[in-house]
Design a protein around this motif. Structure first.
Motif, PDB file in Angstrom:
ATOM      1  N   UNK A   1      85.222  54.441 142.714  1.00 51.37           N
ATOM      2  CA  UNK A   1      85.055  53.833 141.402  1.00 51.37           C
ATOM      3  C   UNK A   1      86.386  53.295 140.904  1.00 51.37           C
ATOM      4  N   UNK A   2      86.336  52.289 140.049  1.00 55.79           N
ATOM      5  CA  UNK A   2      87.536  51.701 139.473  1.00 55.79           C
ATOM      6  C   UNK A   2      87.881  52.395 138.166  1.00 55.79           C
ATOM      7  N   UNK A   3      89.167  52.622 137.976  1.00 52.25           N
ATOM      8  CA  UNK A   3      89.670  53.251 136.762  1.00 52.25           C
ATOM      9  C   UNK A   3      90.970  52.566 136.357  1.00 52.25           C
ATOM     10  N   UNK A   4      91.394  52.800 135.109  1.00 53.85           N
ATOM     11  CA  UNK A   4      92.650  52.259 134.595  1.00 53.85           C
ATOM     12  C   UNK A   4      93.665  53.398 134.506  1.00 53.85           C
ATOM     13  N   UNK A   5      94.898  53.130 134.937  1.00 57.94           N
ATOM     14  CA  UNK A   5      95.976  54.115 134.799  1.00 57.94           C
ATOM     15  C   UNK A   5      96.300  54.223 133.308  1.00 57.94           C
ATOM     16  N   UNK A   6      96.039  55.400 132.733  1.00 60.01           N
ATOM     17  CA  UNK A   6      96.278  55.622 131.306  1.00 60.01           C
ATOM     18  C   UNK A   6      97.361  56.661 131.051  1.00 60.01           C
ATOM     19  N   UNK A   7      98.034  57.077 132.124  1.00 56.70           N
ATOM     20  CA  UNK A   7      99.125  58.022 131.968  1.00 56.70           C
ATOM     21  C   UNK A   7      99.943  58.107 133.241  1.00 56.70           C
ATOM     22  N   UNK A   8     101.221  58.394 133.087  1.00 53.64           N
ATOM     23  CA  UNK A   8     102.125  58.608 134.219  1.00 53.64           C
ATOM     24  C   UNK A   8     102.983  59.817 133.867  1.00 53.64           C
ATOM     25  N   UNK A   9     103.177  60.705 134.858  1.00 54.11           N
ATOM     26  CA  UNK A   9     103.978  61.898 134.614  1.00 54.11           C
ATOM     27  C   UNK A   9     104.819  62.197 135.848  1.00 54.11           C
TER      28      UNK A   9
ATOM     29  N   UNK B   1     118.373  66.955 122.498  1.00 50.97           N
ATOM     30  CA  UNK B   1     117.986  65.752 123.228  1.00 50.97           C
ATOM     31  C   UNK B   1     117.169  66.156 124.440  1.00 50.97           C
ATOM     32  N   UNK B   2     116.442  65.203 124.983  1.00 49.16           N
ATOM     33  CA  UNK B   2     115.643  65.438 126.169  1.00 49.16           C
ATOM     34  C   UNK B   2     115.416  64.125 126.890  1.00 49.16           C
ATOM     35  N   UNK B   3     114.596  64.159 127.931  1.00 53.20           N
ATOM     36  CA  UNK B   3     114.304  62.967 128.716  1.00 53.20           C
ATOM     37  C   UNK B   3     112.796  62.773 128.820  1.00 53.20           C
ATOM     38  N   UNK B   4     112.379  61.524 128.748  1.00 54.35           N
ATOM     39  CA  UNK B   4     110.968  61.190 128.876  1.00 54.35           C
ATOM     40  C   UNK B   4     110.555  61.314 130.341  1.00 54.35           C
ATOM     41  N   UNK B   5     109.605  62.200 130.614  1.00 53.90           N
ATOM     42  CA  UNK B   5     109.123  62.399 131.984  1.00 53.90           C
ATOM     43  C   UNK B   5     107.678  61.937 132.154  1.00 53.90           C
ATOM     44  N   UNK B   6     107.073  61.459 131.075  1.00 52.14           N
ATOM     45  CA  UNK B   6     105.700  61.010 131.214  1.00 52.14           C
ATOM     46  C   UNK B   6     105.153  60.451 129.919  1.00 52.14           C
ATOM     47  N   UNK B   7     103.988  59.813 130.049  1.00 50.45           N
ATOM     48  CA  UNK B   7     103.322  59.232 128.887  1.00 50.45           C
ATOM     49  C   UNK B   7     101.822  59.212 129.169  1.00 50.45           C
ATOM     50  N   UNK B   8     101.038  59.377 128.096  1.00 48.99           N
ATOM     51  CA  UNK B   8      99.583  59.388 128.242  1.00 48.99           C
ATOM     52  C   UNK B   8      98.964  58.785 126.988  1.00 48.99           C
ATOM     53  N   UNK B   9      97.930  57.964 127.158  1.00 43.09           N
ATOM     54  CA  UNK B   9      97.196  57.423 126.025  1.00 43.09           C
ATOM     55  C   UNK B   9      96.257  58.517 125.529  1.00 43.09           C
ATOM     56  N   UNK B  10      96.405  58.899 124.274  1.00 42.08           N
ATOM     57  CA  UNK B  10      95.579  59.953 123.701  1.00 42.08           C
ATOM     58  C   UNK B  10      95.243  59.593 122.265  1.00 42.08           C
ATOM     59  N   UNK B  11      93.970  59.670 121.936  1.00 39.35           N
ATOM     60  CA  UNK B  11      93.559  59.256 120.602  1.00 39.35           C
ATOM     61  C   UNK B  11      93.756  57.759 120.491  1.00 39.35           C
ATOM     62  N   UNK B  12      94.626  57.342 119.619  1.00 37.90           N
ATOM     63  CA  UNK B  12      94.918  55.921 119.449  1.00 37.90           C
ATOM     64  C   UNK B  12      96.403  55.624 119.579  1.00 37.90           C
ATOM     65  N   UNK B  13      97.115  56.436 120.385  1.00 44.35           N
ATOM     66  CA  UNK B  13      98.556  56.231 120.535  1.00 44.35           C
ATOM     67  C   UNK B  13      99.049  56.812 121.859  1.00 44.35           C
TER      68      UNK B  13
END
Length: 150
Positions: A103-111, A41-53
């Protein structure tokens, strides 16, 4: 006639890769997940949009694994933590100072790294990926960003 290069430069960074509606996340930050292949088991510490998922950063036995949601099972158990909640959410539009003018950007990942949150934003157009092997995503602290979401 519209200059296509100018049009691309002016809109790619506020057009999310996921289309109009952001797909839901499979797990929350700091949620415990089961890795069926290794019985760990582990813990989710982040997420990032990559490719199409969404690709999830799962910390397991002091290592960070980057996995799509098909490779783990959520448990709905969230680890108690003293880390504050992230200042920005996925999909928020932020202002980033990359040079002459912000410049404006969209947050596409959090870690989550130790006691801080890092936020992934694109710094290059996705259509320019063929030209360079460098990642399009740059990771910044909340002090480097200003929320401009409406």
């Amino acid at each position: 006639m519209i200059n296509q290069i100018t049009a691309l430069e002016s809109c790619w960074h506020i057009s999310p890769g996921w289309g109009k509606d952001m797909p839901p996340l499979a797990v929350e930050m700091l949620e415990k997940v089961l890795l069926p292949i290794s019985n760990l088991s582990g813990y989710c510490r982040g997420v990032e949009w990559s490719g199409q998922e969404w690709i999830y950063a799962i910390v397991c036995q002091s290592e960070t694994l980057y996995l799509p949601e098909q490779e783990f099972h959520p448990t709905n158990v969230v680890k108690k933590s003293t880390v504050s909640t992230p200042a920005f959410n996925l999909g928020d539009i932020v202002e980033v100072d990359f040079g002459e003018q912000p410049t404006h950007r969209i947050i596409q990942g959090i870690f989550g790294l130790k006691d801080n949150w890092l936020y992934g934003v694109e710094w290059r157009s996705p259509t320019l990926e063929e030209v360079s092997t460098q990642s399009r995503i740059i990771w910044l602290a909340d002090v480097d960003l200003v929320n401009v979401s409406v």
